[in-house]
Write an enzyme that holds these catalytic residues in place. Structure first.
Site, PDB file in Angstrom:
ATOM      1  N   ARG A   1      35.295  40.967 -65.072  1.00 47.11           N
ATOM      2  CA  ARG A   1      35.522  40.156 -63.860  1.00 47.11           C
ATOM      3  C   ARG A   1      34.396  40.358 -62.840  1.00 47.11           C
ATOM      4  NH1 ARG A   1      41.961  39.743 -62.973  1.00 47.11           N
ATOM      5  NH2 ARG A   1      42.443  39.424 -65.168  1.00 47.11           N
TER       6      ARG A   1
ATOM      7  N   ASP B   1      50.880  40.701 -64.596  1.00 44.71           N
ATOM      8  CA  ASP B   1      49.910  39.598 -64.683  1.00 44.71           C
ATOM      9  C   ASP B   1      50.301  38.411 -63.800  1.00 44.71           C
ATOM     10  OD1 ASP B   1      47.643  38.327 -65.563  1.00 44.71           O
ATOM     11  OD2 ASP B   1      48.508  37.662 -67.460  1.00 44.71           O
TER      12      ASP B   1
ATOM     13  N   ASN C   1      38.989  44.215 -68.259  1.00 45.25           N
ATOM     14  CA  ASN C   1      38.937  43.674 -66.889  1.00 45.25           C
ATOM     15  C   ASN C   1      37.594  43.910 -66.188  1.00 45.25           C
ATOM     16  OD1 ASN C   1      42.471  44.267 -66.305  1.00 45.25           O
ATOM     17  ND2 ASN C   1      41.462  42.335 -66.790  1.00 45.25           N
TER      18      ASN C   1
ATOM     19  N   ASN D   1      48.550  37.601 -60.742  1.00 43.58           N
ATOM     20  CA  ASN D   1      48.167  37.751 -59.321  1.00 43.58           C
ATOM     21  C   ASN D   1      47.173  36.673 -58.877  1.00 43.58           C
ATOM     22  OD1 ASN D   1      49.627  40.076 -59.552  1.00 43.58           O
ATOM     23  ND2 ASN D   1      47.877  41.477 -59.413  1.00 43.58           N
TER      24      ASN D   1
ATOM     25  N   TRP E   1      48.794  33.276 -58.582  1.00 44.43           N
ATOM     26  CA  TRP E   1      49.682  33.275 -57.414  1.00 44.43           C
ATOM     27  C   TRP E   1      48.864  32.983 -56.154  1.00 44.43           C
ATOM     28  CZ3 TRP E   1      50.039  35.893 -52.804  1.00 44.43           C
ATOM     29  CH2 TRP E   1      51.256  35.832 -52.130  1.00 44.43           C
TER      30      TRP E   1
ATOM     31  N   ARG F   1      56.341  40.717 -69.667  1.00 44.79           N
ATOM     32  CA  ARG F   1      55.086  40.084 -69.268  1.00 44.79           C
ATOM     33  C   ARG F   1      55.377  38.873 -68.378  1.00 44.79           C
ATOM     34  NH1 ARG F   1      49.182  39.477 -71.906  1.00 44.79           N
ATOM     35  NH2 ARG F   1      48.260  38.763 -69.956  1.00 44.79           N
TER      36      ARG F   1
ATOM     37  N   HIS G   1      46.426  40.262 -55.648  1.00 44.80           N
ATOM     38  CA  HIS G   1      46.526  41.652 -56.117  1.00 44.80           C
ATOM     39  C   HIS G   1      47.260  42.512 -55.080  1.00 44.80           C
ATOM     40  CE1 HIS G   1      44.121  40.694 -59.518  1.00 44.80           C
ATOM     41  NE2 HIS G   1      42.979  40.575 -58.872  1.00 44.80           N
TER      42      HIS G   1
HETATM   43  C1  IPE Z   1      46.244  42.042 -68.694  1.00 41.09           C
HETATM   44  O1  IPE Z   1      46.066  40.886 -67.954  1.00 41.09           O
HETATM   45  C2  IPE Z   1      45.733  43.231 -67.943  1.00 41.09           C
HETATM   46  C3  IPE Z   1      46.460  43.594 -66.736  1.00 41.09           C
HETATM   47  C4  IPE Z   1      47.517  43.004 -66.269  1.00 41.09           C
HETATM   48  C5  IPE Z   1      45.950  44.723 -66.052  1.00 41.09           C
HETATM   49  P1  IPE Z   1      44.777  39.977 -68.138  1.00 41.09           P
HETATM   50  O2  IPE Z   1      44.893  38.894 -67.143  1.00 41.09           O
HETATM   51  O3  IPE Z   1      43.554  40.811 -68.086  1.00 41.09           O
HETATM   52  O4  IPE Z   1      44.968  39.451 -69.621  1.00 41.09           O
HETATM   53  P2  IPE Z   1      44.379  38.153 -70.321  1.00 41.09           P
HETATM   54  O5  IPE Z   1      42.922  38.095 -70.012  1.00 41.09           O
HETATM   55  O6  IPE Z   1      45.111  36.984 -69.756  1.00 41.09           O
HETATM   56  O7  IPE Z   1      44.691  38.342 -71.775  1.00 41.09           O
HETATM   57  C1  IPE Z   2      46.767  40.741 -63.159  1.00 39.25           C
HETATM   58  O1  IPE Z   2      46.589  39.525 -62.523  1.00 39.25           O
HETATM   59  C2  IPE Z   2      46.029  41.855 -62.486  1.00 39.25           C
HETATM   60  C3  IPE Z   2      44.905  42.378 -63.259  1.00 39.25           C
HETATM   61  C4  IPE Z   2      44.503  41.968 -64.416  1.00 39.25           C
HETATM   62  C5  IPE Z   2      44.169  43.460 -62.647  1.00 39.25           C
HETATM   63  P1  IPE Z   2      45.373  38.567 -62.889  1.00 39.25           P
HETATM   64  O2  IPE Z   2      44.259  38.878 -61.947  1.00 39.25           O
HETATM   65  O3  IPE Z   2      45.033  38.655 -64.320  1.00 39.25           O
HETATM   66  O4  IPE Z   2      45.998  37.164 -62.541  1.00 39.25           O
HETATM   67  P2  IPE Z   2      45.740  35.807 -63.309  1.00 39.25           P
HETATM   68  O5  IPE Z   2      46.075  36.034 -64.746  1.00 39.25           O
HETATM   69  O6  IPE Z   2      44.306  35.458 -63.104  1.00 39.25           O
HETATM   70  O7  IPE Z   2      46.671  34.847 -62.664  1.00 39.25           O
HETATM   71 MG    MG Z   3      45.715  37.636 -65.910  1.00 38.71          MG
END
Ligand code: IPE
Ligand code: IPE
Ligand code: MG
Length: 247
Positions: free
Chosen positions: A73, A22, A70, A24, A27, A190, A39
């Site tokens: 999104r 988590d 997800n 990305n 970042w 995490r 990503h």
């Molecule tokens: C968890 O991260 C899923 C993955 C890393 C693939 P999320 O970014 O989706 O989780 P929440 O929404 O912060 O709980």
């Molecule tokens: C985790 O990074 C990757 C996936 C959930 C696919 P995020 O995309 O959730 O990154 P943040 O949480 O928005 O920073």
């Molecule tokens: Mg996330």
């Protein structure tokens, strides 16, 4: 204290590590870049962690790549993630195969886009005989979905008179999960500082040790992994009992 490879190699290794990859998006945002760029760097972090896992002799690695939630999104981000999975396999499958990695998708992959689905199936098929490292890639994975799927399969067995209700126990139930035959994760990592499990491996993490860091996944390096393992090695896992330090 800086943790060295030598230091952690002297103590028992976790057999199975699970990672919620988590951070990305944050970042990328911090660098003024589009989320997908985060990503993309996240995929490189995954590669370096697979190398580190191999170096440590750890047999099971489970990574959360795409959750059942997800899909909420924006479509461009979802499509970008699907495309990145294809690119990752194209680029790394020979390396993974050479290293004896078995790529094992967990989750309802039938809902992925056709191209991604085909590529994942190809990777699974190509590496299915490998035994050195099991890489569970959680794709369209949700812990609740997994438990419901297992429950339905068990009900079907009961209806067909192949299983008796009184014989259902934790071992039987576990055998209907995607992780059938694997040890539960010893350590759950995490990054990005969130204090939640986000529907990951709900059954399997019953007694996992958690290690949470503010580091964002694209910045996660093998040194962070070593730190997590070192702290894990210094925990007292009591499993509800009194443990080594108290008895
Ligand atoms: C968890 O991260 C899923 C993955 C890393 C693939 P999320 O970014 O989706 O989780 P929440 O929404 O912060 O709980
Ligand atoms: C985790 O990074 C990757 C996936 C959930 C696919 P995020 O995309 O959730 O990154 P943040 O949480 O928005 O920073
Ligand atoms: Mg996330």
């Amino acid at each position: 204290m800086k943790v060295t490879l030598e230091a952690i190699k002297q103590r028992p290794m976790p057999q199975h590590i699970a990672i919620i990859m988590d951070g990305n998006g944050r970042w990328a945002k911090g660098k003024g870049m589009p989320r997908l760029a985060g990503h993309r760097v996240g995929v490189q972090a995954l590669k370096s962690i697979i190398i580190a896992i191999d170096e440590l002799g750890i047999q099971y690695l489970t990574v959360y790549a795409f959750s059942t939630e997800n899909w909420k999104r924006p479509i461009d981000e979802v499509n970008g993630l699907m495309e990145l999975m294809v690119e990752f396999i194209d680029k790394e499958i020979d390396y993974l195969h050479e290293k004896g990695v078995r790529v094992n998708p967990i989750g309802d992959i039938s809902r992925l886009t056709g191209k991604t689905y085909d590529k994942i199936m190809f990777a699974q098929e190509k590496t299915k005989g490998n035994t050195h490292i099991v890489l569970n890639v959680a794709l369209n994975y949700g812990g609740r979905q997994e438990i419901i799927r297992a429950t339905k399969a068990i009900c079907e067995e009961v209806v067909q008179n192949r299983l008796r209700v009184e014989d259902i126990d934790e071992t039987v139930f576990s055998s209907y999960l995607y992780t059938n035959g694997q040890p539960d994760p010893d350590l759950l990592i995490r990054p990005s500082g969130e204090l939640r499990v986000s529907n990951f491996l709900l059954w399997q993490i019953a007694y996992s040790e958690f290690w949470i860091t503010n580091i964002l996944w694209p910045d996660f390096s093998k040194e962070h992994l070593w730190q997590a393992i070192w702290e894990f090695q210094n925990r007292d896992r009591r499993y509800g009992g009194l443990g080594e330090k108290r008895s």
